[in-house]
Write a protein that holds these residues in place. Structure first.
Motif, mmCIF file in Angstrom:
data_model
loop_
_atom_site.group_PDB
_atom_site.id
_atom_site.type_symbol
_atom_site.label_atom_id
_atom_site.label_comp_id
_atom_site.label_asym_id
_atom_site.label_seq_id
_atom_site.Cartn_x
_atom_site.Cartn_y
_atom_site.Cartn_z
ATOM 1 N N PRO A 119 0.809 -1.223 0.000
ATOM 2 C CA PRO A 119 0.000 0.000 0.000
ATOM 3 C C PRO A 119 0.841 1.272 0.000
ATOM 4 O O PRO A 119 0.304 2.356 -0.264
ATOM 5 C CB PRO A 119 -0.798 -0.123 1.300
ATOM 6 N N HIS A 120 2.127 1.162 0.281
ATOM 7 C CA HIS A 120 2.960 2.351 0.437
ATOM 8 C C HIS A 120 3.768 2.707 -0.810
ATOM 9 O O HIS A 120 3.826 3.888 -1.201
ATOM 10 C CB HIS A 120 3.920 2.181 1.625
ATOM 11 N N LYS B 76 2.431 4.917 -3.709
ATOM 12 C CA LYS B 76 2.088 6.298 -3.373
ATOM 13 C C LYS B 76 3.307 7.220 -3.308
ATOM 14 O O LYS B 76 3.159 8.427 -3.153
ATOM 15 C CB LYS B 76 1.332 6.331 -2.046
ATOM 16 N N TYR C 92 10.340 -1.971 3.620
ATOM 17 C CA TYR C 92 9.862 -1.256 4.811
ATOM 18 C C TYR C 92 11.023 -0.818 5.707
ATOM 19 O O TYR C 92 10.960 0.253 6.333
ATOM 20 C CB TYR C 92 8.838 -2.094 5.568
ATOM 21 N N MET D 127 -2.694 -1.518 4.389
ATOM 22 C CA MET D 127 -2.498 -0.289 5.142
ATOM 23 C C MET D 127 -3.294 -0.407 6.429
ATOM 24 O O MET D 127 -4.520 -0.561 6.402
ATOM 25 C CB MET D 127 -2.985 0.911 4.327
ATOM 26 N N PHE E 108 3.000 5.443 10.037
ATOM 27 C CA PHE E 108 2.999 5.036 8.638
ATOM 28 C C PHE E 108 1.709 4.326 8.216
ATOM 29 O O PHE E 108 1.396 4.297 7.023
ATOM 30 C CB PHE E 108 4.197 4.116 8.354
ATOM 31 N N ALA F 169 3.275 11.681 6.553
ATOM 32 C CA ALA F 169 2.618 10.412 6.227
ATOM 33 C C ALA F 169 1.121 10.585 6.016
ATOM 34 O O ALA F 169 0.528 9.884 5.183
ATOM 35 C CB ALA F 169 2.887 9.391 7.334
ATOM 36 N N PHE G 82 0.399 9.066 2.530
ATOM 37 C CA PHE G 82 -0.210 7.746 2.561
ATOM 38 C C PHE G 82 -1.689 7.808 2.933
ATOM 39 O O PHE G 82 -2.210 6.909 3.586
ATOM 40 C CB PHE G 82 0.536 6.835 3.528
ATOM 41 N N SER G 83 -2.357 8.857 2.518
ATOM 42 C CA SER G 83 -3.774 9.000 2.784
ATOM 43 C C SER G 83 -4.534 7.800 2.251
ATOM 44 O O SER G 83 -4.358 7.396 1.112
ATOM 45 C CB SER G 83 -4.324 10.285 2.137
ATOM 46 N N GLN G 84 -5.395 7.220 3.086
ATOM 47 C CA GLN G 84 -6.165 6.051 2.669
ATOM 48 C C GLN G 84 -7.346 6.422 1.770
ATOM 49 O O GLN G 84 -7.960 5.560 1.154
ATOM 50 C CB GLN G 84 -6.667 5.284 3.882
ATOM 51 N N SER H 6 -5.744 6.484 -3.393
ATOM 52 C CA SER H 6 -4.791 5.401 -3.667
ATOM 53 C C SER H 6 -3.893 5.695 -4.849
ATOM 54 O O SER H 6 -3.037 4.896 -5.198
ATOM 55 C CB SER H 6 -5.560 4.096 -3.939
#
Length: 286
Positions: free
Chosen positions: A53-54, A57, A97, A166, A248, A273, A277-279, A282
């Protein structure tokens, strides 16, 4: 030649030998890193990163830097499977990571004091000593990860699931936060940082840790501190590692409920973050 004169020349010779050894080591390291940097980035690695998921982005410039750091990590650490076979997914997810935590740090050789990654298929039972008022007892406890003595232990069932979603938990981020914490010689929840940030860090982290610790000790409702959970109250080092996971993986909630703490981590890691990395979005940031 008198005793002191001879001693001087012995010390000088030893100093010269040590300097020469260090110079050769640096030369070897530069050549080794140059060799690694010249390697192509495998298409299989790219596919694995796209499933996280990271990574998607990150800006393209950061993705390119991460590819370089991932290769350096993979080619300078020993991955050892205990009851499991090491594969590319393990190497890439752990390297990614671990490297994400250092993306804004000048770290040519990632985690220089770390040599080995031990990977178990699931939780491992270890013997742990406890000191209760001077009475030391030993007990067996199940752990999902551990960081000590140049080795990181990862249990793959938990690590893989958390790396591909995430969320609040990410075992790899947690264990490598401990590694970063120890880079200044102590694992105390205070990672190495510029002196001008130290007092603000201590003020905010101590206050939030002590609040959580008191709530857990008094068996009170945790309220917004549920974001961290009771395990984060074990000690300052654990609080820092858990806070890193939440920074994160649950950054928007973190920023809303713990603005000052979020700002300390944003400054330390050099990443916003909650924005990156806003949910709710995407799409990769370009």
């Amino acid at each position: 030649m008198n005793y002191y004169g001879a001693l001087f020349w012995i010390v000088a010779a030893l100093g010269s030998a040590a300097f020469a050894s260090y110079a050769l080591y640096r030369l070897f390291r530069r050549r080794e890193l140059s060799r690694i940097d010249a390697l192509p980035f495998p298409a299989e690695y790219e596919t694995i990163l796209a499933s996280t998921p990271h990574f998607p982005k990150l800006a393209e410039e950061d993705r390119q830097e991460m590819r370089r750091r991932i290769l350096r990590f993979i080619h300078t650490k020993d991955f050892v499977g205990i009851g499991t076979r090491i594969d590319d997914e393990m190497r890439v997810l752990i390297a990614f990571y671990a490297s994400l935590l250092l993306i804004r740090k000048n770290a040519p050789l990632p985690y220089p004091h770390l040599s080995t990654i031990l990977i178990y298929p699931d939780s491992v039972v270890i013997e742990q000593n406890r000191n209760d008022g001077g009475v030391v007892t030993s007990e067996e406890v199940a752990i999902d990860g551990q960081s000590a003595d140049g080795t990181v232990i990862i249990t793959w069932d938990a690590a893989r699931a958390e790396a591909l979603e995430m969320g609040d938990y990410n075992l790899i981020l947690h264990e490598f936060a401990h590694e970063i914490d120890f880079m200044n010689g102590e694992i105390d929840g205070v990672p190495p940082m510029a002196q001008e940030h130290y007092l603000a860090w201590i003020d905010v982290f101590d206050r939030e840790f002590e609040t959580l610790e008191a709530l857990v000790r008094d068996h009170s409702q945790l309220g917004k501190y549920e974001l961290f959970g009771a395990d984060a109250a074990l000690d300052e080092a654990e609080f820092f590692a858990v806070a890193t996971e939440r920074f994160f993986g649950a950054a928007e909630d973190f920023k809303e409920d713990f603005g000052e703490l979020y700002e300390r981590l944003r400054t330390f890691y050099g990443i916003d973050a909650a924005e990156l990395f806003s949910q709710s979005d995407s799409a990769p940031i370009r």
